[in-house]
Structure formats: structure tokens, C-alpha cells
Scaffold this motif. Sequence first.
Motif, PDB file in Angstrom:
ATOM      1  N   LEU A  66      -8.439   2.848   1.871  1.00  0.00           N
ATOM      2  CA  LEU A  66      -8.733   1.985   3.011  1.00  0.00           C
ATOM      3  C   LEU A  66      -8.956   0.541   2.580  1.00  0.00           C
ATOM      4  CD1 LEU A  66     -11.142   4.382   4.925  1.00  0.00           C
ATOM      5  CD2 LEU A  66      -8.751   3.877   5.487  1.00  0.00           C
ATOM      6  N   LYS A  67      -9.518   0.350   1.380  1.00  0.00           N
ATOM      7  CA  LYS A  67      -9.764  -1.000   0.888  1.00  0.00           C
ATOM      8  C   LYS A  67      -8.485  -1.714   0.477  1.00  0.00           C
ATOM      9  CE  LYS A  67     -14.463  -0.196  -0.866  1.00  0.00           C
ATOM     10  NZ  LYS A  67     -15.288  -0.020  -2.097  1.00  0.00           N
ATOM     11  N   LYS A  68      -7.471  -0.962   0.030  1.00  0.00           N
ATOM     12  CA  LYS A  68      -6.261  -1.579  -0.517  1.00  0.00           C
ATOM     13  C   LYS A  68      -5.084  -1.592   0.445  1.00  0.00           C
ATOM     14  CE  LYS A  68      -7.156  -0.862  -5.427  1.00  0.00           C
ATOM     15  NZ  LYS A  68      -6.645  -0.327  -6.706  1.00  0.00           N
ATOM     16  N   THR A  69      -5.237  -1.001   1.621  1.00  0.00           N
ATOM     17  CA  THR A  69      -4.130  -0.919   2.573  1.00  0.00           C
ATOM     18  C   THR A  69      -4.595  -1.374   3.955  1.00  0.00           C
ATOM     19  OG1 THR A  69      -4.583   1.344   3.359  1.00  0.00           O
ATOM     20  CG2 THR A  69      -3.339   1.123   1.294  1.00  0.00           C
ATOM     21  N   ASN A  70      -3.671  -1.282   4.927  1.00  0.00           N
ATOM     22  CA  ASN A  70      -4.029  -1.644   6.296  1.00  0.00           C
ATOM     23  C   ASN A  70      -4.382  -0.432   7.147  1.00  0.00           C
ATOM     24  OD1 ASN A  70      -1.583  -0.426   6.863  1.00  0.00           O
ATOM     25  ND2 ASN A  70      -0.574  -2.270   7.632  1.00  0.00           N
ATOM     26  N   LEU A  71      -4.530   0.741   6.531  1.00  0.00           N
ATOM     27  CA  LEU A  71      -4.802   1.951   7.314  1.00  0.00           C
ATOM     28  C   LEU A  71      -6.130   1.865   8.064  1.00  0.00           C
ATOM     29  CD1 LEU A  71      -3.542   4.930   5.120  1.00  0.00           C
ATOM     30  CD2 LEU A  71      -2.317   3.554   6.806  1.00  0.00           C
ATOM     31  N   GLN A  98       6.654   5.015  -4.707  1.00  0.00           N
ATOM     32  CA  GLN A  98       5.649   5.996  -5.095  1.00  0.00           C
ATOM     33  C   GLN A  98       4.665   6.319  -3.982  1.00  0.00           C
ATOM     34  OE1 GLN A  98       4.417   3.650  -8.655  1.00  0.00           O
ATOM     35  NE2 GLN A  98       4.771   5.553  -9.763  1.00  0.00           N
ATOM     36  N   GLY A  99       4.576   5.466  -2.992  1.00  0.00           N
ATOM     37  CA  GLY A  99       3.569   5.664  -1.961  1.00  0.00           C
ATOM     38  C   GLY A  99       2.212   5.161  -2.405  1.00  0.00           C
ATOM     39  N   HIS A 100       2.193   4.340  -3.474  1.00  0.00           N
ATOM     40  CA  HIS A 100       0.968   3.747  -3.997  1.00  0.00           C
ATOM     41  C   HIS A 100       1.007   2.245  -3.709  1.00  0.00           C
ATOM     42  CE1 HIS A 100       1.175   7.205  -7.150  1.00  0.00           C
ATOM     43  NE2 HIS A 100       0.815   7.631  -5.958  1.00  0.00           N
ATOM     44  N   VAL A 101       0.338   1.834  -2.663  1.00  0.00           N
ATOM     45  CA  VAL A 101       0.383   0.437  -2.219  1.00  0.00           C
ATOM     46  C   VAL A 101      -0.277  -0.470  -3.255  1.00  0.00           C
ATOM     47  CG1 VAL A 101      -0.477  -1.165  -0.459  1.00  0.00           C
ATOM     48  CG2 VAL A 101       0.479   1.045   0.218  1.00  0.00           C
ATOM     49  N   ASP A 102       0.411  -1.552  -3.609  1.00  0.00           N
ATOM     50  CA  ASP A 102      -0.116  -2.507  -4.589  1.00  0.00           C
ATOM     51  C   ASP A 102      -1.116  -3.465  -3.969  1.00  0.00           C
ATOM     52  OD1 ASP A 102       1.422  -1.792  -6.999  1.00  0.00           O
ATOM     53  OD2 ASP A 102       3.142  -2.372  -5.782  1.00  0.00           O
ATOM     54  N   GLN A 103      -0.802  -3.955  -2.790  1.00  0.00           N
ATOM     55  CA  GLN A 103      -1.685  -4.874  -2.083  1.00  0.00           C
ATOM     56  C   GLN A 103      -1.150  -5.071  -0.676  1.00  0.00           C
ATOM     57  OE1 GLN A 103      -0.336  -8.388  -4.811  1.00  0.00           O
ATOM     58  NE2 GLN A 103      -1.181  -9.319  -2.975  1.00  0.00           N
ATOM     59  N   THR A 104      -1.893  -5.802   0.127  1.00  0.00           N
ATOM     60  CA  THR A 104      -1.442  -6.090   1.481  1.00  0.00           C
ATOM     61  C   THR A 104      -0.855  -7.496   1.558  1.00  0.00           C
ATOM     62  OG1 THR A 104      -3.652  -6.836   2.099  1.00  0.00           O
ATOM     63  CG2 THR A 104      -3.100  -4.528   2.563  1.00  0.00           C
ATOM     64  N   GLY A 105      -0.154  -7.750   2.631  1.00  0.00           N
ATOM     65  CA  GLY A 105       0.406  -9.064   2.904  1.00  0.00           C
ATOM     66  C   GLY A 105       0.233  -9.385   4.374  1.00  0.00           C
ATOM     67  N   ILE A 106       0.561 -10.612   4.761  1.00  0.00           N
ATOM     68  CA  ILE A 106       0.437 -11.061   6.144  1.00  0.00           C
ATOM     69  C   ILE A 106       1.791 -11.540   6.646  1.00  0.00           C
ATOM     70  CG2 ILE A 106      -0.645 -12.743   7.704  1.00  0.00           C
ATOM     71  CD1 ILE A 106      -2.596 -10.701   6.664  1.00  0.00           C
TER      72      ILE A 106
END
Length: 203
Positions: A66-71, A98-106
Motif C-alpha cells: 500500500l505504501k509503494k503503490t496506488n492501491l 514481475q508484478g513488483h511495482v518500483d514506484q508511483t508516478g503522476i
Amino acid sequence: MFTGIVETTGIVAGIEQEGTNLTFRIESTMAPELKIDQSVSHNGVCLTVTSLDDKGYTVTAVDETLKKTNLGLLRTGDRVNLERCMPATGRFDGHIVQGHVDQTGICTNIEDLNGSWLFDFRYEPVPEGVDEKDRNITVEKGSICINGVSLTVFNSRDDSFRVTIIPYTYEHTSFSQLQVGDMVNLEFDVVGKYIKKMLAGYR
């Protein structure tokens, strides 16, 4: 492992907080084809099916996810992009995801070209706790996964890039609901990340 070719979308039918985790009830036509313990990409995030029925299923996102994605921003009624893991006998129509999100963007800009759409995205060059030399990068005509969708980068910059969305992708993914200012999940090309890591030792 996934390819970034979205199979279908689902609707968030319910959200339940359990401690620091969130459990999502997802309703989708894909549900009858799933099984418990199966991995499914949700907006590019690999989550495990924990229960299911003919109409939908549940998955749980832990605090770190939750901290690293927009979920954590999802609300009941939101549309999410879905992809099951890649079968060993299948074709790589997208790229290795991989389904391993690196970071979010805008999302910073959307341009309707009357037949396709241009989307601009900005991401922080250095996520919190990451050394400058290890920051994520894109390359011109390289691959990027945005909310689980495999796309080709152009106008690559240190902290931004642009992608083109064709009508099929626009209609069959959540891109049709994306607005300027929305947060997206980004997974950068895994091959590029390994090469960058190896070359770092020669600096």
C-alpha cells in the motif's frame, strides 16, 4: 511473471481493512477461471487470490504494498486492470513484468489525437531511501508498465516520459478513466534494471 497485456478489467466491489492491510473484493468475468492461491496482476501489482466465487474474488494488499503503490487510493466502484500470470507455453506479447511495482508516478497531461491518446507521466527521480545512482530510468523506445499495461516509452527524460494509447487499449483498460493528477503504478524494465546494476560496478 506477467507480460503487461491486460486480459480484462474488474470492479472493486468492496474494501475491508484488517489491521494495516486492505482486502479487496474484485468482481470480474475472469473469476470463474481463477483458483485460490493464484497470482493475478491488479493495476500491475501481483496479489494472491484468497477466496472466490462465480462473480468475484478477494485479494489482500499488505502495508508495504500500500505504501509503494496506488492501491490504497482505490475506492468501491473503481476499475482495475487484470492479468493472470504468464503460462509457460504462451507468447510474450508485451515484455517481462514481475508484478513488483518500483514506484508511483503522476499523470501530468492527456492529449486526444482523434484516434489515439498521448499520456505524459512524471515520477520522482529518487524514491525515498534509494541512492541517486540506483534511481529508476526509462530509455527512448524502451518498455514501461503503467498500472499493469505494457507500453513503449518516448520523450524519455530523467523524471518523465510519454506513451501513446491506441483505441483498443483505451477502451479495454482503465486508461479511459485516467485523469491529469491521478497516481499510477510504475514497473520499469527488469532487463534494463539488471544491466544498470551490473554497469554500476564499473563506475
